[in-house]
Design a protein around this motif. Structure first.
Motif, PDB file in Angstrom:
ATOM      1  N   ARG A  10       0.833  -1.204   0.000  1.00 16.90           N
ATOM      2  CA  ARG A  10       0.000   0.000   0.000  1.00 16.90           C
ATOM      3  C   ARG A  10       0.866   1.252   0.000  1.00 16.90           C
ATOM      4  NH1 ARG A  10      -4.371  -1.575   4.417  1.00 16.90           N
ATOM      5  NH2 ARG A  10      -2.574  -0.985   5.648  1.00 16.90           N
ATOM      6  N   THR A  11       1.992   1.218   0.705  1.00 14.90           N
ATOM      7  CA  THR A  11       2.923   2.347   0.710  1.00 14.90           C
ATOM      8  C   THR A  11       3.508   2.568  -0.681  1.00 14.90           C
ATOM      9  OG1 THR A  11       3.496   1.889   3.010  1.00 14.90           O
ATOM     10  CG2 THR A  11       5.027   3.268   1.781  1.00 14.90           C
ATOM     11  N   LEU A  12       3.866   1.481  -1.365  1.00 14.16           N
ATOM     12  CA  LEU A  12       4.423   1.594  -2.712  1.00 14.16           C
ATOM     13  C   LEU A  12       3.410   2.162  -3.699  1.00 14.16           C
ATOM     14  CD1 LEU A  12       6.460  -1.712  -3.100  1.00 14.16           C
ATOM     15  CD2 LEU A  12       7.307   0.580  -2.633  1.00 14.16           C
ATOM     16  N   ASP A  13       2.141   1.826  -3.507  1.00 15.81           N
ATOM     17  CA  ASP A  13       1.104   2.323  -4.417  1.00 15.81           C
ATOM     18  C   ASP A  13       0.968   3.835  -4.359  1.00 15.81           C
ATOM     19  OD1 ASP A  13       0.506  -0.184  -5.376  1.00 15.81           O
ATOM     20  OD2 ASP A  13      -1.120  -0.528  -3.945  1.00 15.81           O
ATOM     21  N   LYS A  14       1.403   4.458  -3.271  1.00 19.37           N
ATOM     22  CA  LYS A  14       1.280   5.908  -3.106  1.00 19.37           C
ATOM     23  C   LYS A  14       2.442   6.675  -3.749  1.00 19.37           C
ATOM     24  CE  LYS A  14      -1.076   5.285   1.281  1.00 19.37           C
ATOM     25  NZ  LYS A  14      -0.990   5.448   2.738  1.00 19.37           N
ATOM     26  N   ASP A  16       4.751   8.169  -6.569  1.00 23.46           N
ATOM     27  CA  ASP A  16       4.663   8.574  -7.969  1.00 23.46           C
ATOM     28  C   ASP A  16       5.922   8.093  -8.694  1.00 23.46           C
ATOM     29  OD1 ASP A  16       4.216   9.747 -10.401  1.00 23.46           O
ATOM     30  OD2 ASP A  16       4.282  11.810  -9.659  1.00 23.46           O
ATOM     31  N   VAL A  17       5.756   7.176  -9.630  1.00 30.55           N
ATOM     32  CA  VAL A  17       6.912   6.569 -10.302  1.00 30.55           C
ATOM     33  C   VAL A  17       7.703   7.575 -11.120  1.00 30.55           C
ATOM     34  CG1 VAL A  17       5.929   4.255 -10.363  1.00 30.55           C
ATOM     35  CG2 VAL A  17       5.496   5.813 -12.244  1.00 30.55           C
ATOM     36  N   ARG A  18       7.113   8.713 -11.437  1.00 34.42           N
ATOM     37  CA  ARG A  18       7.851   9.735 -12.198  1.00 34.42           C
ATOM     38  C   ARG A  18       8.945  10.384 -11.346  1.00 34.42           C
ATOM     39  NH1 ARG A  18       2.670  12.932 -14.038  1.00 34.42           N
ATOM     40  NH2 ARG A  18       2.238  12.352 -11.889  1.00 34.42           N
TER      41      ARG A  18
END
Length: 58
Positions: A10-14, A16-18
């Motif tokens: 859930r932390t990773l989902d937050k 922003d990959v940019r």
């Protein structure tokens, strides 16, 4: 353990990959090639190594 994994996901989902930057620290220096080899008794170890004329970038 499953709850920890779920929370981590859930932390990773937050994120922003940019905004991610990947750093490759797997440097390679051709002058560090092995000078000796092993072979089965009675056989000669044959091989070649590239020259180390390439400049290493840091």
């Amino acid at each position: 353990m499953q709850e920890l994994r779920h929370n981590y996901r859930r932390t990773l989902d937050k994120i922003d990959v940019r905004n991610l930057i990947f750093v490759d620290e797997a440097g390679l220096n051709l002058s560090m090639s092995r000078l000796f080899a092993r072979a089965v008794d009675g056989e000669r170890a044959v091989g070649s190594i590239p020259g180390s004329w390439v400049e290493t970038f840091l």
